[in-house]
Design a protein around this motif. Structure first.
Motif, PDB file in Angstrom:
ATOM      1  N   LYS A   8       0.919  -1.067  -0.100  1.00 53.80           N
ATOM      2  CA  LYS A   8       0.065   0.066   0.159  1.00 53.80           C
ATOM      3  C   LYS A   8       0.933   1.078   0.004  1.00 53.80           C
ATOM      4  O   LYS A   8       1.688   1.649   0.974  1.00 53.80           O
ATOM      5  N   LYS A  25      -2.548   7.818   0.447  1.00 53.66           N
ATOM      6  CA  LYS A  25      -2.452   6.614   1.413  1.00 53.66           C
ATOM      7  C   LYS A  25      -3.934   6.015   1.661  1.00 53.66           C
ATOM      8  O   LYS A  25      -3.637   4.843   1.861  1.00 53.66           O
ATOM      9  N   THR A  28      -4.667   4.032  -1.626  1.00 56.68           N
ATOM     10  CA  THR A  28      -4.070   2.880  -1.828  1.00 56.68           C
ATOM     11  C   THR A  28      -4.293   1.626  -0.876  1.00 56.68           C
ATOM     12  O   THR A  28      -4.590   0.623  -1.008  1.00 56.68           O
ATOM     13  N   HIS A  29      -4.775   2.119   0.342  1.00 55.92           N
ATOM     14  CA  HIS A  29      -5.145   1.188   1.539  1.00 55.92           C
ATOM     15  C   HIS A  29      -6.331   0.436   0.948  1.00 55.92           C
ATOM     16  O   HIS A  29      -6.675  -0.753   1.050  1.00 55.92           O
ATOM     17  N   VAL A  32      -6.062  -1.938  -1.933  1.00 52.76           N
ATOM     18  CA  VAL A  32      -5.361  -3.274  -1.620  1.00 52.76           C
ATOM     19  C   VAL A  32      -6.496  -4.004  -0.867  1.00 52.76           C
ATOM     20  O   VAL A  32      -6.465  -5.361  -0.901  1.00 52.76           O
ATOM     21  N   VAL A  50       0.736  -7.804   3.258  1.00 54.81           N
ATOM     22  CA  VAL A  50       0.542  -6.795   2.942  1.00 54.81           C
ATOM     23  C   VAL A  50       1.726  -5.619   3.701  1.00 54.81           C
ATOM     24  O   VAL A  50       2.152  -6.030   4.899  1.00 54.81           O
TER      25      VAL A  50
END
Length: 231
Positions: A8, A25, A28-29, A32, A50
């Motif tokens: 991430k 951020k 992307t979290h 994923v 992860v």
């Protein structure tokens, strides 16, 4: 068991790109997490890690080391672009890379772009190479994805939860195809018998000017247990 490492991008004290009320951020979290859910719901034969479970701060070298120390078979780093451009692009290291790395980029790029274009005319910015640390320092096939631009009109897609889910699931499908992961057997729903009225009803699920896109959808439908015919 294949080992999948999903990174991430950014996190913690490093928000990444910020614009239009969005933070890289956080996006992307979300992407994923959708990828993780899709993998566990649909495939077997793998282990997964992860880079961060929540909002931790990690250096680029830490991310690569985590994957290397674990002995991951594949590394995918998820990012959101900035610079007022538009569209999707993917990267591999600009030094010597294996044919497996190129194969991973090819399958991921195709799956993700196809999923994005279900929401609009997304620009294909191409398959590229760059000297990014997470690509340079990892010892397995590694790809970095840049999923649209946070500071342009692309933000309308990034604010759409269904879009983020589709992009996450496309990452998962790409990795699963590259690794050849077996699909989980899905229970067939019980069909209620109903007296026929003598008519036959057909449902069309797509129309494409590019045969390759039609074939990709047909294969996806077949993988889900549906008969699929291209006319």
């Amino acid at each position: 068991m294949k080992k999948i490492f999903l990174d991430k991008g950014h996190g913690g004290s490093d928000p990444g790109a910020v614009a239009n009320g969005l933070q890289e951020k956080t996006l992307t979290h979300q992407i994923v997490e959708y990828a993780v859910d899709h993998l566990f719901e649909n495939y077997t034969g793998f282990e997964l890690r992860v880079s961060r479970a929540g909002d931790q701060t990690l250096t680029l070298s830490q991310r690569a080391k985590m994957a290397n120390d674990w002995g991951a078979d594949v590394f995918v780093s998820v990012h959101i672009n900035a610079g007022k451009g538009t569209g999707f692009e993917s990267y591999v290291y600009n030094g010597g890379v294996s044919s497996q790395t190129i194969a991973l980029q090819n399958v991921l790029h195709g799956e993700i772009l196809f999923a994005m274009r279900g929401f609009g005319a997304i620009t294909d910015r191409g398959k590229k190479r760059a000297n990014y640390a997470v690509l340079r320092e990892t010892k397995m096939p590694a790809v970095l994805t840049e999923n649209l631009f946070i500071d342009s009109n692309d933000a309308k897609y990034l604010k759409n939860e269904a879009f983020l889910k589709a992009v996450g699931e496309a990452h998962a499908r790409g990795v699963a195809k590259f690794l050849g992961l077996p699909q989980k057997a899905k229970p067939q729903p019980q069909k209620q018998q109903k007296e026929s009225d003598g008519k036959l009803y057909r449902v069309q699920v797509g129309a494409f000017s590019d045969r390759e896109n039609a074939e990709r959808l047909a294969e996806e439908l077949k993988g889900q247990g549906y008969p699929a015919v291209i006319v």
